[in-house]
Design a protein around this motif. Structure first.
Motif, PDB file in Angstrom:
ATOM      1  N   GLN A 234      47.416  70.543 125.920  1.00 34.72           N
ATOM      2  CA  GLN A 234      47.357  70.420 124.525  1.00 34.72           C
ATOM      3  C   GLN A 234      46.136  70.625 123.890  1.00 34.72           C
ATOM      4  O   GLN A 234      46.003  70.897 122.827  1.00 34.72           O
ATOM      5  N   ASP A 239      44.602  69.727 119.943  1.00 38.83           N
ATOM      6  CA  ASP A 239      43.612  68.850 119.634  1.00 38.83           C
ATOM      7  C   ASP A 239      42.118  69.178 119.130  1.00 38.83           C
ATOM      8  O   ASP A 239      41.386  68.724 118.253  1.00 38.83           O
ATOM      9  N   TRP A 242      42.572  69.238 115.488  1.00 41.21           N
ATOM     10  CA  TRP A 242      42.552  67.760 114.849  1.00 41.21           C
ATOM     11  C   TRP A 242      40.807  67.237 114.849  1.00 41.21           C
ATOM     12  O   TRP A 242      40.596  66.906 114.116  1.00 41.21           O
ATOM     13  N   ILE A 289      55.654  61.005 115.769  1.00 43.02           N
ATOM     14  CA  ILE A 289      54.804  61.171 116.809  1.00 43.02           C
ATOM     15  C   ILE A 289      53.427  62.045 116.415  1.00 43.02           C
ATOM     16  O   ILE A 289      52.506  61.527 116.783  1.00 43.02           O
ATOM     17  N   ARG A 292      51.068  59.942 114.344  1.00 45.75           N
ATOM     18  CA  ARG A 292      50.153  58.818 115.225  1.00 45.75           C
ATOM     19  C   ARG A 292      49.043  59.747 116.096  1.00 45.75           C
ATOM     20  O   ARG A 292      47.936  59.253 115.920  1.00 45.75           O
ATOM     21  N   HIS A 293      49.451  60.789 116.477  1.00 45.11           N
ATOM     22  CA  HIS A 293      48.593  61.637 117.285  1.00 45.11           C
ATOM     23  C   HIS A 293      47.624  62.255 116.479  1.00 45.11           C
ATOM     24  O   HIS A 293      46.201  62.151 116.637  1.00 45.11           O
ATOM     25  N   GLU A 296      44.830  59.718 115.279  1.00 46.76           N
ATOM     26  CA  GLU A 296      43.932  59.137 116.536  1.00 46.76           C
ATOM     27  C   GLU A 296      42.763  59.915 116.993  1.00 46.76           C
ATOM     28  O   GLU A 296      41.767  59.915 117.041  1.00 46.76           O
ATOM     29  N   VAL A 297      43.390  61.436 116.857  1.00 53.25           N
ATOM     30  CA  VAL A 297      42.365  62.280 117.469  1.00 53.25           C
ATOM     31  C   VAL A 297      41.426  62.971 116.369  1.00 53.25           C
ATOM     32  O   VAL A 297      40.270  63.091 116.606  1.00 53.25           O
TER      33      VAL A 297
END
Length: 392
Positions: A234, A239, A242, A289, A292-293, A296-297
Protein backbone atom coordinates in the motif's frame (compact mmCIF):
# COMPACT_ATOMS: atom_id res chain seq x y z
CA UNK A 1 -43.14 0.82 5.61
CA UNK A 2 -40.97 3.57 7.07
CA UNK A 3 -37.90 5.03 5.39
CA UNK A 4 -34.86 6.48 7.07
CA UNK A 5 -32.78 9.34 5.77
CA UNK A 6 -29.43 10.94 6.38
CA UNK A 7 -28.64 14.63 6.14
CA UNK A 8 -25.56 16.48 4.91
CA UNK A 9 -24.49 19.98 5.98
CA UNK A 10 -26.02 22.93 4.12
CA UNK A 11 -22.63 24.05 2.80
CA UNK A 12 -21.73 20.58 1.49
CA UNK A 13 -20.95 20.76 -2.24
CA UNK A 14 -22.60 18.39 -4.73
CA UNK A 15 -21.63 17.91 -8.35
CA UNK A 16 -20.26 15.70 -11.09
CA UNK A 17 -16.90 15.24 -12.79
CA UNK A 18 -15.49 14.67 -16.27
CA UNK A 19 -12.06 14.65 -17.93
CA UNK A 20 -11.15 16.40 -21.16
CA UNK A 21 -9.79 13.49 -23.20
CA UNK A 22 -12.72 11.30 -22.24
CA UNK A 23 -15.44 13.70 -23.42
CA UNK A 24 -14.03 16.43 -25.69
CA UNK A 25 -13.05 14.46 -28.78
CA UNK A 26 -10.16 14.79 -31.25
CA UNK A 27 -7.45 15.50 -28.72
CA UNK A 28 -4.94 14.87 -31.48
CA UNK A 29 -1.81 16.29 -29.86
CA UNK A 30 -1.94 14.05 -26.80
CA UNK A 31 0.04 10.91 -26.06
CA UNK A 32 -3.20 8.94 -25.72
CA UNK A 33 -4.29 9.87 -29.25
CA UNK A 34 -0.93 8.59 -30.49
CA UNK A 35 -1.42 5.36 -28.58
CA UNK A 36 -4.99 4.89 -29.78
CA UNK A 37 -3.85 5.07 -33.40
CA UNK A 38 -0.77 2.89 -33.02
CA UNK A 39 -0.85 -0.77 -34.11
CA UNK A 40 -1.25 -3.49 -31.48
CA UNK A 41 -2.25 -0.94 -28.81
CA UNK A 42 -4.34 -3.35 -26.75
CA UNK A 43 -7.35 -1.05 -26.79
CA UNK A 44 -10.87 -1.90 -27.90
CA UNK A 45 -11.39 1.41 -29.73
CA UNK A 46 -10.03 4.96 -30.06
CA UNK A 47 -11.59 8.03 -28.46
CA UNK A 48 -12.43 9.72 -31.77
CA UNK A 49 -15.11 12.38 -31.36
CA UNK A 50 -15.76 11.20 -27.77
CA UNK A 51 -18.89 13.08 -26.58
CA UNK A 52 -18.11 16.14 -28.72
CA UNK A 53 -18.08 18.13 -25.49
CA UNK A 54 -15.43 20.47 -26.84
CA UNK A 55 -18.22 22.15 -28.78
CA UNK A 56 -21.17 21.14 -26.55
CA UNK A 57 -19.81 22.15 -23.15
CA UNK A 58 -22.52 24.78 -22.59
CA UNK A 59 -25.20 22.14 -23.05
CA UNK A 60 -23.47 19.82 -20.59
CA UNK A 61 -23.16 22.57 -17.99
CA UNK A 62 -26.84 23.45 -18.49
CA UNK A 63 -27.88 19.82 -17.92
CA UNK A 64 -25.87 19.73 -14.71
CA UNK A 65 -27.27 23.07 -13.51
CA UNK A 66 -30.86 22.09 -14.28
CA UNK A 67 -30.51 18.93 -12.19
CA UNK A 68 -29.71 20.88 -9.02
CA UNK A 69 -26.04 19.93 -8.83
CA UNK A 70 -23.76 22.87 -8.04
CA UNK A 71 -20.17 21.86 -8.94
CA UNK A 72 -18.68 20.81 -12.27
CA UNK A 73 -15.21 19.32 -12.17
CA UNK A 74 -13.62 19.27 -15.62
CA UNK A 75 -10.06 19.18 -16.88
CA UNK A 76 -8.22 21.46 -19.25
CA UNK A 77 -6.03 19.83 -21.85
CA UNK A 78 -2.32 20.58 -21.74
CA UNK A 79 -1.91 19.08 -25.22
CA UNK A 80 -4.29 21.67 -26.68
CA UNK A 81 -2.79 24.62 -24.81
CA UNK A 82 0.84 23.68 -25.58
CA UNK A 83 0.61 21.49 -28.72
CA UNK A 84 4.32 21.92 -29.41
CA UNK A 85 7.07 22.64 -26.91
CA UNK A 86 6.86 26.28 -25.77
CA UNK A 87 4.21 27.06 -28.41
CA UNK A 88 1.07 28.36 -26.74
CA UNK A 89 -2.44 28.56 -28.11
CA UNK A 90 -4.25 31.71 -26.98
CA UNK A 91 -7.44 30.39 -28.56
CA UNK A 92 -7.35 27.26 -26.40
CA UNK A 93 -6.74 29.28 -23.23
CA UNK A 94 -9.75 31.42 -24.14
CA UNK A 95 -11.80 28.29 -24.82
CA UNK A 96 -11.24 26.97 -21.31
CA UNK A 97 -11.88 30.39 -19.82
CA UNK A 98 -15.19 30.33 -21.71
CA UNK A 99 -16.02 27.06 -19.96
CA UNK A 100 -15.28 28.65 -16.59
CA UNK A 101 -17.40 31.68 -17.46
CA UNK A 102 -20.28 29.46 -18.62
CA UNK A 103 -20.22 27.62 -15.28
CA UNK A 104 -20.30 30.90 -13.37
CA UNK A 105 -23.08 32.26 -15.61
CA UNK A 106 -25.23 29.22 -14.83
CA UNK A 107 -24.54 29.31 -11.11
CA UNK A 108 -22.14 26.37 -11.17
CA UNK A 109 -18.92 26.25 -9.16
CA UNK A 110 -16.10 25.11 -11.49
CA UNK A 111 -13.35 22.81 -10.25
CA UNK A 112 -10.56 22.81 -12.83
CA UNK A 113 -8.15 19.87 -13.11
CA UNK A 114 -4.87 20.91 -14.71
CA UNK A 115 -3.73 17.44 -15.76
CA UNK A 116 -5.96 14.39 -16.09
CA UNK A 117 -3.70 11.56 -17.30
CA UNK A 118 -2.97 12.69 -20.87
CA UNK A 119 0.24 14.50 -21.84
CA UNK A 120 1.27 16.53 -24.88
CA UNK A 121 2.89 14.17 -27.36
CA UNK A 122 6.09 16.27 -27.39
CA UNK A 123 6.40 15.92 -23.60
CA UNK A 124 5.74 12.19 -23.74
CA UNK A 125 8.49 11.88 -26.38
CA UNK A 126 10.91 13.46 -23.89
CA UNK A 127 10.05 10.79 -21.32
CA UNK A 128 6.99 12.42 -19.81
CA UNK A 129 7.12 12.41 -16.02
CA UNK A 130 10.43 10.53 -16.20
CA UNK A 131 12.08 13.56 -17.78
CA UNK A 132 14.49 15.31 -15.40
CA UNK A 133 12.84 18.56 -16.50
CA UNK A 134 9.24 17.46 -15.91
CA UNK A 135 8.72 19.92 -13.05
CA UNK A 136 9.97 22.77 -15.23
CA UNK A 137 7.63 21.83 -18.07
CA UNK A 138 4.59 21.45 -15.83
CA UNK A 139 5.32 24.67 -13.93
CA UNK A 140 5.66 26.56 -17.19
CA UNK A 141 2.27 25.21 -18.29
CA UNK A 142 0.65 26.17 -14.97
CA UNK A 143 2.12 29.67 -15.25
CA UNK A 144 0.52 30.09 -18.67
CA UNK A 145 -2.83 28.90 -17.31
CA UNK A 146 -2.89 31.14 -14.22
CA UNK A 147 -4.57 34.13 -15.93
CA UNK A 148 -7.68 32.10 -16.85
CA UNK A 149 -8.11 30.77 -13.30
CA UNK A 150 -8.88 34.05 -11.56
CA UNK A 151 -12.28 34.13 -9.91
CA UNK A 152 -12.58 30.40 -9.25
CA UNK A 153 -12.19 28.62 -5.93
CA UNK A 154 -11.10 25.04 -6.72
CA UNK A 155 -8.17 23.64 -8.68
CA UNK A 156 -6.97 20.04 -8.82
CA UNK A 157 -3.37 19.98 -9.99
CA UNK A 158 -2.92 16.34 -11.07
CA UNK A 159 -5.50 13.57 -11.23
CA UNK A 160 -4.60 10.30 -9.49
CA UNK A 161 -0.80 10.64 -9.42
CA UNK A 162 -0.59 7.23 -7.78
CA UNK A 163 -2.26 5.67 -10.81
CA UNK A 164 -0.05 7.68 -13.18
CA UNK A 165 2.98 6.16 -11.45
CA UNK A 166 1.48 2.68 -11.84
CA UNK A 167 0.31 2.97 -15.44
CA UNK A 168 3.46 4.52 -16.89
CA UNK A 169 3.87 1.55 -19.23
CA UNK A 170 0.58 2.35 -20.93
CA UNK A 171 -0.48 -1.28 -21.13
CA UNK A 172 -3.41 -1.21 -18.78
CA UNK A 173 -6.23 -0.07 -21.06
CA UNK A 174 -9.34 0.33 -18.94
CA UNK A 175 -8.44 -2.43 -16.46
CA UNK A 176 -7.55 -0.54 -13.29
CA UNK A 177 -7.81 -3.44 -10.84
CA UNK A 178 -4.64 -3.69 -8.78
CA UNK A 179 -3.93 -7.28 -9.81
CA UNK A 180 -3.59 -6.12 -13.44
CA UNK A 181 -1.29 -3.17 -12.84
CA UNK A 182 2.53 -3.04 -12.93
CA UNK A 183 4.84 -1.80 -10.19
CA UNK A 184 4.89 1.93 -9.41
CA UNK A 185 7.79 3.88 -10.85
CA UNK A 186 9.52 5.73 -7.96
CA UNK A 187 11.07 8.24 -10.37
CA UNK A 188 7.60 9.18 -11.64
CA UNK A 189 6.14 9.25 -8.14
CA UNK A 190 8.74 11.74 -6.93
CA UNK A 191 8.41 13.82 -10.11
CA UNK A 192 4.65 14.07 -9.63
CA UNK A 193 5.06 15.18 -6.03
CA UNK A 194 7.54 17.88 -7.06
CA UNK A 195 5.28 19.04 -9.90
CA UNK A 196 2.27 19.21 -7.59
CA UNK A 197 4.12 21.23 -4.99
CA UNK A 198 5.48 23.62 -7.60
CA UNK A 199 2.00 24.07 -9.08
CA UNK A 200 0.48 24.78 -5.67
CA UNK A 201 3.10 27.45 -5.04
CA UNK A 202 2.16 29.17 -8.30
CA UNK A 203 -1.58 28.83 -7.62
CA UNK A 204 -1.17 30.42 -4.19
CA UNK A 205 -0.82 33.77 -5.96
CA UNK A 206 -4.57 33.73 -6.68
CA UNK A 207 -6.66 35.00 -3.78
CA UNK A 208 -9.43 32.69 -2.64
CA UNK A 209 -8.25 29.69 -4.66
CA UNK A 210 -7.92 26.30 -2.96
CA UNK A 211 -5.66 23.71 -4.54
CA UNK A 212 -4.98 20.03 -4.06
CA UNK A 213 -4.80 16.86 -6.12
CA UNK A 214 -6.84 13.65 -6.25
CA UNK A 215 -5.75 10.21 -5.07
CA UNK A 216 -7.14 6.87 -6.24
CA UNK A 217 -8.03 4.90 -3.12
CA UNK A 218 -8.11 1.11 -3.38
CA UNK A 219 -9.60 0.29 0.06
CA UNK A 220 -6.90 -2.31 0.64
CA UNK A 221 -7.87 -5.38 2.69
CA UNK A 222 -5.34 -7.85 4.08
CA UNK A 223 -5.97 -11.55 3.77
CA UNK A 224 -5.57 -13.35 7.12
CA UNK A 225 -1.97 -13.08 8.30
CA UNK A 226 -0.99 -10.71 5.47
CA UNK A 227 -1.18 -7.37 7.25
CA UNK A 228 2.54 -6.67 6.77
CA UNK A 229 2.36 -7.52 3.05
CA UNK A 230 -0.61 -5.20 2.68
CA UNK A 231 1.16 -2.27 4.33
CA UNK A 232 4.26 -2.81 2.18
CA UNK A 233 2.14 -2.97 -0.97
CA UNK A 234 0.00 0.00 0.00
CA UNK A 235 2.72 2.50 0.86
CA UNK A 236 4.24 3.28 -2.58
CA UNK A 237 0.86 2.97 -4.32
CA UNK A 238 -1.22 5.15 -2.03
CA UNK A 239 0.11 6.25 1.37
CA UNK A 240 3.17 8.00 -0.10
CA UNK A 241 0.75 10.35 -1.87
CA UNK A 242 -1.54 10.90 1.12
CA UNK A 243 1.51 11.87 3.18
CA UNK A 244 2.79 14.19 0.46
CA UNK A 245 -0.57 15.99 0.59
CA UNK A 246 -0.29 17.14 4.19
CA UNK A 247 -0.84 20.87 4.36
CA UNK A 248 -2.71 21.08 1.04
CA UNK A 249 -5.97 23.03 0.99
CA UNK A 250 -7.80 19.76 0.33
CA UNK A 251 -7.22 16.26 -1.07
CA UNK A 252 -9.49 14.72 -3.68
CA UNK A 253 -10.64 11.20 -2.81
CA UNK A 254 -11.48 8.87 -5.70
CA UNK A 255 -12.99 5.55 -4.65
CA UNK A 256 -14.68 2.75 -6.55
CA UNK A 257 -13.51 -0.65 -5.29
CA UNK A 258 -11.52 -2.66 -2.76
CA UNK A 259 -8.39 -4.74 -3.24
CA UNK A 260 -7.41 -7.82 -1.26
CA UNK A 261 -3.68 -8.32 -0.63
CA UNK A 262 -2.26 -11.80 -0.01
CA UNK A 263 1.26 -13.11 0.47
CA UNK A 264 2.12 -12.52 -3.19
CA UNK A 265 0.30 -9.23 -3.68
CA UNK A 266 -3.17 -8.31 -4.97
CA UNK A 267 -5.75 -10.98 -5.63
CA UNK A 268 -8.12 -10.99 -8.61
CA UNK A 269 -11.76 -10.15 -7.95
CA UNK A 270 -13.34 -13.27 -6.45
CA UNK A 271 -15.73 -15.45 -8.39
CA UNK A 272 -19.36 -15.26 -7.39
CA UNK A 273 -19.45 -11.58 -6.36
CA UNK A 274 -21.39 -8.92 -8.23
CA UNK A 275 -19.14 -7.10 -10.68
CA UNK A 276 -19.46 -3.83 -12.53
CA UNK A 277 -18.93 -3.34 -16.27
CA UNK A 278 -15.23 -2.71 -15.58
CA UNK A 279 -14.91 -6.08 -13.85
CA UNK A 280 -14.56 -4.45 -10.44
CA UNK A 281 -16.34 -5.78 -7.37
CA UNK A 282 -19.59 -4.00 -6.51
CA UNK A 283 -18.44 -2.48 -3.22
CA UNK A 284 -19.97 0.90 -2.32
CA UNK A 285 -18.37 0.76 1.14
CA UNK A 286 -15.07 1.66 -0.59
CA UNK A 287 -15.83 5.37 -0.25
CA UNK A 288 -16.21 5.41 3.52
CA UNK A 289 -13.09 3.29 3.93
CA UNK A 290 -11.10 5.57 1.60
CA UNK A 291 -12.17 8.74 3.41
CA UNK A 292 -11.23 7.34 6.80
CA UNK A 293 -7.86 6.12 5.57
CA UNK A 294 -6.99 9.31 3.71
CA UNK A 295 -7.92 11.45 6.70
CA UNK A 296 -5.68 9.45 9.00
CA UNK A 297 -2.62 9.14 6.74
CA UNK A 298 -2.72 12.77 5.53
CA UNK A 299 -2.68 14.14 9.06
CA UNK A 300 -6.31 15.32 8.97
CA UNK A 301 -6.15 17.32 5.75
CA UNK A 302 -9.66 18.30 4.54
CA UNK A 303 -11.06 15.93 1.93
CA UNK A 304 -13.25 16.38 -1.15
CA UNK A 305 -14.76 13.37 -2.93
CA UNK A 306 -13.73 14.20 -6.49
CA UNK A 307 -14.80 10.87 -8.04
CA UNK A 308 -17.12 8.05 -7.00
CA UNK A 309 -19.40 5.98 -9.18
CA UNK A 310 -20.12 2.70 -10.91
CA UNK A 311 -19.96 1.34 -14.45
CA UNK A 312 -23.37 -0.22 -15.03
CA UNK A 313 -26.10 -0.38 -17.65
CA UNK A 314 -28.70 -0.64 -14.85
CA UNK A 315 -29.32 2.86 -13.56
CA UNK A 316 -31.19 1.57 -10.51
CA UNK A 317 -27.96 -0.13 -9.41
CA UNK A 318 -26.17 3.22 -9.83
CA UNK A 319 -28.64 4.75 -7.39
CA UNK A 320 -28.27 1.79 -5.01
CA UNK A 321 -24.47 1.98 -5.14
CA UNK A 322 -24.38 5.73 -4.60
CA UNK A 323 -26.87 5.55 -1.74
CA UNK A 324 -24.69 3.09 0.14
CA UNK A 325 -21.53 5.07 -0.68
CA UNK A 326 -23.10 8.27 0.68
CA UNK A 327 -24.22 6.46 3.81
CA UNK A 328 -20.64 5.40 4.55
CA UNK A 329 -19.41 8.91 3.74
CA UNK A 330 -21.85 10.52 6.15
CA UNK A 331 -20.89 8.09 8.92
CA UNK A 332 -17.25 9.08 8.47
CA UNK A 333 -18.18 12.76 8.64
CA UNK A 334 -20.15 12.15 11.85
CA UNK A 335 -16.94 10.74 13.32
CA UNK A 336 -15.26 14.10 12.79
CA UNK A 337 -13.71 13.73 9.35
CA UNK A 338 -13.80 16.95 7.31
CA UNK A 339 -15.35 16.28 3.87
CA UNK A 340 -16.18 19.33 1.77
CA UNK A 341 -18.20 17.83 -1.05
CA UNK A 342 -19.13 14.91 -3.30
CA UNK A 343 -18.65 14.74 -7.08
CA UNK A 344 -20.08 11.81 -9.00
CA UNK A 345 -18.13 10.10 -11.78
CA UNK A 346 -19.25 10.81 -14.31
CA UNK A 347 -21.61 13.42 -15.67
CA UNK A 348 -21.56 11.69 -19.08
CA UNK A 349 -21.11 8.19 -20.41
CA UNK A 350 -17.67 8.63 -21.91
CA UNK A 351 -14.42 7.13 -23.18
CA UNK A 352 -13.06 4.94 -20.40
CA UNK A 353 -9.43 4.71 -21.53
CA UNK A 354 -9.81 2.20 -24.33
CA UNK A 355 -13.52 1.53 -24.51
CA UNK A 356 -16.93 3.16 -24.51
CA UNK A 357 -18.54 0.04 -23.04
CA UNK A 358 -18.22 0.89 -19.30
CA UNK A 359 -21.02 3.42 -18.74
CA UNK A 360 -20.44 5.54 -15.62
CA UNK A 361 -22.59 8.51 -16.61
CA UNK A 362 -25.57 10.24 -15.07
CA UNK A 363 -26.32 11.21 -18.68
CA UNK A 364 -26.31 8.91 -21.71
CA UNK A 365 -24.77 10.13 -24.98
CA UNK A 366 -25.88 8.90 -28.40
CA UNK A 367 -22.65 7.88 -30.21
CA UNK A 368 -24.03 8.92 -33.61
CA UNK A 369 -25.83 12.20 -32.89
CA UNK A 370 -24.23 13.10 -29.52
CA UNK A 371 -27.72 13.76 -28.15
CA UNK A 372 -27.73 13.86 -24.35
CA UNK A 373 -30.30 11.85 -22.41
CA UNK A 374 -30.31 12.36 -18.62
CA UNK A 375 -30.83 9.17 -16.61
CA UNK A 376 -33.06 8.93 -13.52
CA UNK A 377 -29.90 8.93 -11.38
CA UNK A 378 -29.17 12.53 -12.41
CA UNK A 379 -32.46 13.92 -11.10
CA UNK A 380 -32.13 11.67 -8.04
CA UNK A 381 -28.69 13.07 -7.18
CA UNK A 382 -29.82 16.59 -8.04
CA UNK A 383 -32.69 16.29 -5.58
CA UNK A 384 -30.20 15.27 -2.90
CA UNK A 385 -28.09 18.33 -3.72
CA UNK A 386 -31.15 20.56 -3.27
CA UNK A 387 -32.37 19.01 -0.03
CA UNK A 388 -29.18 17.69 1.53
CA UNK A 389 -31.06 14.50 2.40
CA UNK A 390 -30.54 10.92 1.20
CA UNK A 391 -33.34 8.37 1.66
CA UNK A 392 -31.97 5.06 2.89
Amino acid sequence: MSTASISFPQDFLWGAATAAHQIEGNNVNSDWWVREHSPHNGLKEPSGDACDSYTRFAEDIAILAKSGLKVYRFSIEWARIEPEEDFWSRAQLLHYRAMIDECLRQGIEPMVTLNHLTLPRWFAAKGGWRSPESTKYFSRYVSKVLPILHGIHWVCTINEPNMVSLTHGGAEGSNMTASALPQPDPVISEALIRAHQAARELLSSIDGLKSGWSIAAQAFHAMPGCEREMLEYQYPREDLFWQASQGDDYIGVQAYLRTYIGEDGPLPVADGVEKTLTGWEYFPEALGIAVRHGWEVSGHTPLFVTENGIATDDDSRRIDYTTEALKGLREAMEDGISVLGYLHWSLLDNYEWGSYSPTFGLVAVDPMTFARQPKPSLSWLGAIAKSGRVEI
